[in-house]
Design a protein around this motif. Structure first.
Motif, PDB file in Angstrom:
ATOM      1  N   GLY A 100       0.759  -1.191   0.054  1.00 17.07           N
ATOM      2  CA  GLY A 100      -0.054  -0.112   0.014  1.00 17.07           C
ATOM      3  C   GLY A 100       0.794   1.280   0.132  1.00 17.07           C
ATOM      4  O   GLY A 100       0.381   2.185  -0.310  1.00 17.07           O
ATOM      5  N   THR A 101       2.208   1.221   0.249  1.00 19.04           N
ATOM      6  CA  THR A 101       2.907   2.331   0.373  1.00 19.04           C
ATOM      7  C   THR A 101       4.202   2.439  -0.566  1.00 19.04           C
ATOM      8  O   THR A 101       4.794   3.519  -0.832  1.00 19.04           O
ATOM      9  CB  THR A 101       3.843   2.492   1.761  1.00 19.04           C
ATOM     10  N   GLN A 102       3.981   1.597  -1.733  1.00 11.82           N
ATOM     11  CA  GLN A 102       4.997   1.603  -2.728  1.00 11.82           C
ATOM     12  C   GLN A 102       4.554   2.838  -3.687  1.00 11.82           C
ATOM     13  O   GLN A 102       3.425   3.286  -3.644  1.00 11.82           O
ATOM     14  CB  GLN A 102       4.809   0.417  -3.496  1.00 11.82           C
ATOM     15  N   GLU A 103       5.548   3.289  -4.157  1.00 11.04           N
ATOM     16  CA  GLU A 103       5.475   4.423  -5.177  1.00 11.04           C
ATOM     17  C   GLU A 103       5.535   3.791  -6.461  1.00 11.04           C
ATOM     18  O   GLU A 103       5.795   2.552  -6.713  1.00 11.04           O
ATOM     19  CB  GLU A 103       6.864   5.366  -5.024  1.00 11.04           C
ATOM     20  N   PRO A 104       5.216   4.593  -7.597  1.00  6.90           N
ATOM     21  CA  PRO A 104       4.822   3.924  -9.053  1.00  6.90           C
ATOM     22  C   PRO A 104       6.342   3.335  -9.341  1.00  6.90           C
ATOM     23  O   PRO A 104       7.527   3.844  -9.226  1.00  6.90           O
ATOM     24  CB  PRO A 104       4.710   5.192  -9.825  1.00  6.90           C
ATOM     25  N   GLY A 105       6.238   2.014  -9.799  1.00  8.93           N
ATOM     26  CA  GLY A 105       7.570   1.330  -9.888  1.00  8.93           C
ATOM     27  C   GLY A 105       7.821   0.351  -8.918  1.00  8.93           C
ATOM     28  O   GLY A 105       8.641  -0.482  -9.022  1.00  8.93           O
ATOM     29  N   GLY A 106       7.173   0.370  -7.814  1.00  9.24           N
ATOM     30  CA  GLY A 106       7.419  -0.508  -6.863  1.00  9.24           C
ATOM     31  C   GLY A 106       8.177  -0.219  -5.679  1.00  9.24           C
ATOM     32  O   GLY A 106       8.730  -1.093  -4.751  1.00  9.24           O
ATOM     33  N   LYS A 107       8.832   0.940  -5.972  1.00  8.85           N
ATOM     34  CA  LYS A 107       9.752   1.507  -4.769  1.00  8.85           C
ATOM     35  C   LYS A 107       9.188   1.838  -3.390  1.00  8.85           C
ATOM     36  O   LYS A 107       8.109   2.542  -3.583  1.00  8.85           O
ATOM     37  CB  LYS A 107      10.648   2.536  -5.135  1.00  8.85           C
ATOM     38  N   ILE A 108       9.882   1.416  -2.119  1.00  8.19           N
ATOM     39  CA  ILE A 108       9.095   1.935  -1.095  1.00  8.19           C
ATOM     40  C   ILE A 108      10.429   2.694  -0.360  1.00  8.19           C
ATOM     41  O   ILE A 108      11.275   1.905   0.111  1.00  8.19           O
ATOM     42  CB  ILE A 108       8.698   0.645  -0.501  1.00  8.19           C
ATOM     43  N   LYS A 109      10.169   3.875   0.168  1.00  7.73           N
ATOM     44  CA  LYS A 109      11.118   4.684   1.148  1.00  7.73           C
ATOM     45  C   LYS A 109      10.368   4.497   2.318  1.00  7.73           C
ATOM     46  O   LYS A 109       9.531   5.175   2.838  1.00  7.73           O
ATOM     47  CB  LYS A 109      11.168   6.090   0.737  1.00  7.73           C
ATOM     48  N   ALA A 110      11.055   3.681   3.243  1.00  9.64           N
ATOM     49  CA  ALA A 110      10.768   3.704   4.793  1.00  9.64           C
ATOM     50  C   ALA A 110      11.715   2.906   5.437  1.00  9.64           C
ATOM     51  O   ALA A 110      12.549   2.018   4.849  1.00  9.64           O
ATOM     52  CB  ALA A 110       9.169   2.855   4.995  1.00  9.64           C
ATOM     53  N   THR A 111      12.185   3.209   6.727  1.00 10.75           N
ATOM     54  CA  THR A 111      13.055   2.412   7.588  1.00 10.75           C
ATOM     55  C   THR A 111      12.212   1.304   8.361  1.00 10.75           C
ATOM     56  O   THR A 111      10.857   1.461   8.394  1.00 10.75           O
ATOM     57  CB  THR A 111      13.724   3.314   8.503  1.00 10.75           C
ATOM     58  N   GLN A 112      12.677   0.327   9.060  1.00  7.33           N
ATOM     59  CA  GLN A 112      12.147  -0.425   9.916  1.00  7.33           C
ATOM     60  C   GLN A 112      11.634  -0.273  11.139  1.00  7.33           C
ATOM     61  O   GLN A 112      10.190  -0.146  11.551  1.00  7.33           O
ATOM     62  CB  GLN A 112      13.001  -1.579  10.223  1.00  7.33           C
ATOM     63  N   ALA A 113      12.230   1.190  11.561  1.00  2.00           N
ATOM     64  CA  ALA A 113      11.437   1.782  12.559  1.00  2.00           C
ATOM     65  C   ALA A 113       9.839   2.506  12.228  1.00  2.00           C
ATOM     66  O   ALA A 113       9.295   2.789  12.652  1.00  2.00           O
ATOM     67  CB  ALA A 113      12.566   2.913  13.291  1.00  2.00           C
ATOM     68  N   GLU A 114      10.348   3.000  11.113  1.00  2.00           N
ATOM     69  CA  GLU A 114       8.845   3.746  10.742  1.00  2.00           C
ATOM     70  C   GLU A 114       7.626   2.722  10.434  1.00  2.00           C
ATOM     71  O   GLU A 114       6.783   3.021  10.658  1.00  2.00           O
ATOM     72  CB  GLU A 114       9.307   4.684   9.373  1.00  2.00           C
ATOM     73  N   LEU A 115       8.058   1.655   9.780  1.00  2.00           N
ATOM     74  CA  LEU A 115       7.235   0.477   9.505  1.00  2.00           C
ATOM     75  C   LEU A 115       6.715   0.239  11.004  1.00  2.00           C
ATOM     76  O   LEU A 115       5.608  -0.124  10.999  1.00  2.00           O
ATOM     77  CB  LEU A 115       7.773  -0.709   8.928  1.00  2.00           C
ATOM     78  N   ALA A 116       7.375  -0.099  12.096  1.00  2.00           N
ATOM     79  CA  ALA A 116       6.918  -0.419  13.179  1.00  2.00           C
ATOM     80  C   ALA A 116       6.044   0.531  13.831  1.00  2.00           C
ATOM     81  O   ALA A 116       5.112   0.324  14.495  1.00  2.00           O
ATOM     82  CB  ALA A 116       8.405  -0.603  14.183  1.00  2.00           C
ATOM     83  N   ARG A 117       6.354   1.959  13.756  1.00  2.00           N
ATOM     84  CA  ARG A 117       5.386   3.002  14.340  1.00  2.00           C
ATOM     85  C   ARG A 117       4.157   2.770  13.724  1.00  2.00           C
ATOM     86  O   ARG A 117       3.056   3.171  14.200  1.00  2.00           O
ATOM     87  CB  ARG A 117       6.262   4.202  14.287  1.00  2.00           C
ATOM     88  N   ALA A 118       4.282   2.973  12.155  1.00  2.00           N
ATOM     89  CA  ALA A 118       2.889   2.801  11.459  1.00  2.00           C
ATOM     90  C   ALA A 118       2.129   1.643  11.849  1.00  2.00           C
ATOM     91  O   ALA A 118       1.038   1.822  11.791  1.00  2.00           O
ATOM     92  CB  ALA A 118       3.175   2.782  10.064  1.00  2.00           C
ATOM     93  N   LEU A 119       2.803   0.430  11.956  1.00  2.00           N
ATOM     94  CA  LEU A 119       1.772  -0.673  12.240  1.00  2.00           C
ATOM     95  C   LEU A 119       1.738  -0.854  13.737  1.00  2.00           C
ATOM     96  O   LEU A 119       0.910  -1.968  14.124  1.00  2.00           O
ATOM     97  CB  LEU A 119       2.453  -1.879  11.491  1.00  2.00           C
ATOM     98  N   LYS A 120       2.288  -0.354  14.633  1.00  2.00           N
ATOM     99  CA  LYS A 120       2.253  -0.555  15.909  1.00  2.00           C
ATOM    100  C   LYS A 120       2.677  -1.824  16.541  1.00  2.00           C
ATOM    101  O   LYS A 120       1.900  -2.591  17.189  1.00  2.00           O
ATOM    102  CB  LYS A 120       0.888  -0.180  16.550  1.00  2.00           C
ATOM    103  N   LEU A 121       3.632  -2.132  15.738  1.00  2.00           N
ATOM    104  CA  LEU A 121       4.517  -3.473  16.071  1.00  2.00           C
ATOM    105  C   LEU A 121       5.812  -3.180  16.675  1.00  2.00           C
ATOM    106  O   LEU A 121       6.619  -2.223  16.655  1.00  2.00           O
ATOM    107  CB  LEU A 121       4.520  -4.286  15.017  1.00  2.00           C
TER     108      LEU A 121
END
Length: 216
Positions: A100-121
């Motif tokens: 859901g967060t991929q940009e056109p072309g399938g690139k994803i700009k995010a760190t694991q810390a950002e993913l953890a905060r967004a998903l509350k994991l």
């Protein structure tokens, strides 16, 4: 004040829409004044070689999707993911969030810390989920905080910026529309990307327990 009739002729208002009646105080015609007439742009003409034909289609839009974004996803991959990660909800959530967060072309700009905060994991759970997605060749880490989602599974449409040698700096960057087959071919030619990522083969079923794995 006299009520006697005047000898001067009375002025009558011209009927609406009468082109022959000039507007009061209208400026005289001049070649320097811009015309308000809207001129139709000439239709482009495309010369086709003999034995070829062209098909005209409407440009696809994404106005009907929630958020205005859309992506192209493999139905088999969605079904596989729902059954494969039946015992790993954290990995399933991370995979869906990356899609859901991929940009056109399938690139994803995010760190694991950002993913953890967004998903509350917990970050440990995100790290484990990402490693599992790497091993399955669903995601490739291009650089720190930059990932590439496998275009054979899910791909977001749109345009991406491309470098154009000799383009003046004051001009906007050149762009091109993402094409899935061209993107897959480009990734296959990149030596930094493992061959298993481009030649994806998803496992049919995952063992549920170590005992079952030994029996196989």
């Amino acid at each position: 004040m006299s009520a006697l009739p005047s000898d001067e002729p009375r002025r009558q208002r011209a009927p609406a829409g009468d082109p022959a009646s000039p507007r009061p105080n209208a400026p005289a015609p001049s070649p320097y004044r811009r015309s308000r007439t809207v001129r139709a742009k000439p239709a482009p003409v495309v010369q086709l070689p003999d034995g070829h034909r062209a098909i005209v289609e409407r440009t696809p839009t994404s106005t009907g999707f929630l958020g205005g974004n859309f992506s192209m996803d493999s139905l088999d991959f969605l079904k596989w993911m729902a059954t494969y990660f039946h015992d790993d909800i954290a990995c399933l959530r991370v995979a869906l969030y990356l899609m859901g967060t991929q940009e056109p072309g399938g690139k994803i700009k995010a760190t694991q810390a950002e993913l953890a905060r967004a998903l509350k994991l917990n970050r440990v759970h995100v790290n484990r989920a990402m490693r599992r997605l790497y091993d399955l060749h669903l995601v490739h880490m291009v650089d720190r905080g930059l990932y590439q989602l496998n275009p054979q599974l899910a791909l977001r449409g749109g345009t991406i910026e491309v470098e154009e040698p000799g383009r003046p700096a004051h001009r906007k960057p050149a762009v091109k529309r993402v094409d899935q087959l061209e993107l897959i071919a480009e990734l296959a030619e990149d030596p930094a990307i493992p061959g298993a990522f481009t030649q994806l083969s998803l496992p049919v079923r995952e063992p549920k327990s170590p005992t079952e794995a030994k029996e196989r």
